[in-house]
Design an enzyme around this catalytic site. Structure first.
Site: not given
Ligand SMILES: Nc1ncnc2c1ncn2[C@@H]1O[C@H](COP(=O)(O)OP(=O)(O)O)[C@@H](O)[C@H]1O
Ligand SMILES: [Mg+2]
Length: 225
Positions: A18, A31, A13-16, A125
């Protein structure tokens, strides 16, 4: 045994970023909050740190009291990485797109949000990307980088309003989705009673937050924002 074993990238994504993998043999995700080029590097680093700090502190606290968030297993502030429990399931957005949602599942989304609010945590969020649905239809809330302690009706009402707007804009065919979310949200207080004091104050009741959401919706309709 190697602590972290890298699997595949799940999200960029824009900030992270995973990635899935395993942590001491357990399914995990890593992450990585990446500073992006378009902001000033110093500002960028401090924003990254602030959000990561927020996410780590409140997620750890919530998971400690049994709230529906992933367990955090390792944090490296220097490298801006978090290793946490992998939630096996799908994002709410994918479930809605696939038409796999049930009334029960949507009510569970409301219940999970209410658990945070009962404990005076504003998610900050609540998009359908930040709600994971497990095989059992339970809702787990992730991505708490914008979360904060909140005791005021307005803040919690806005938290719900964000989800309402996203459901309305991106899933217009699912007319009563938010009604079901709010049903679950309100039911939890009926099951558990009025919220008790959290560190710092008394969180508002579900009924009052839902009333405030209705006022916020009216305000937005009349004034466009
Ligand atoms: N603990 C987790 N278990 C499974 N999938 C995860 C988990 N954390 C993140 N994800 C996946 O990664 C995506 C992006 O994580 P997120 O923490 O929302 O990052 P961002 O800050 O970029 O939105 C989530 O929408 C999900 O699909
Ligand atoms: Mg997210």
């Amino acid at each position: 045994m190697q602590a972290w074993i890298h699997g595949e990238r799940l999200h960029l994504g824009a900030e992270a970023e995973v990635n899935s993998g395993s942590w001491f043999g357990r399914p995990a995700v890593m992450k990585i909050r990446q500073p992006r080029g378009w902001r000033h590097p110093d500002l960028d680093r401090s924003l990254t740190k602030t959000r990561m700090n927020n996410e780590v502190k409140l997620t750890i606290w919530l998971s400690g009291i049994g709230a529906p968030v992933p367990a955090i297993w390792d944090v490296d502030m220097q490298e801006s990485t978090i290793i946490m429990e992998k939630i096996e399931g799908q994002t709410l957005i994918d479930i809605l797109h696939a038409g796999k949602h049930t009334d029960e599942l949507l009510k569970n989304v409301g219940k999970s949000i209410r658990i945070l609010h009962r404990n005076a945590v504003n998610h900050g969020d609540l998009s359908t990307n930040n709600i994971l649905i497990t095989e059992n239809g339970d809702a787990v809330l992730i991505d708490l980088g914008l979360s904060s302690r909140e005791y005021e009706l307005e803040g919690l009402g806005i938290d719900l309003h964000v989800l309402h707007e996203i459901l309305r804009a991106s899933h217009p065919s699912i007319g009563d989705a938010m009604d079901l979310v709010l049903e679950g949200y309100s039911e939890l207080d009926i099951e558990l009673g009025e919220p008790v004091a959290a560190p710092g104050g008394l969180p508002p009741s579900a009924i009052d937050v839902v009333k405030r959401l209705e006022q916020i919706m009216k305000r937005v309709r009349y004034h466009g924002g």
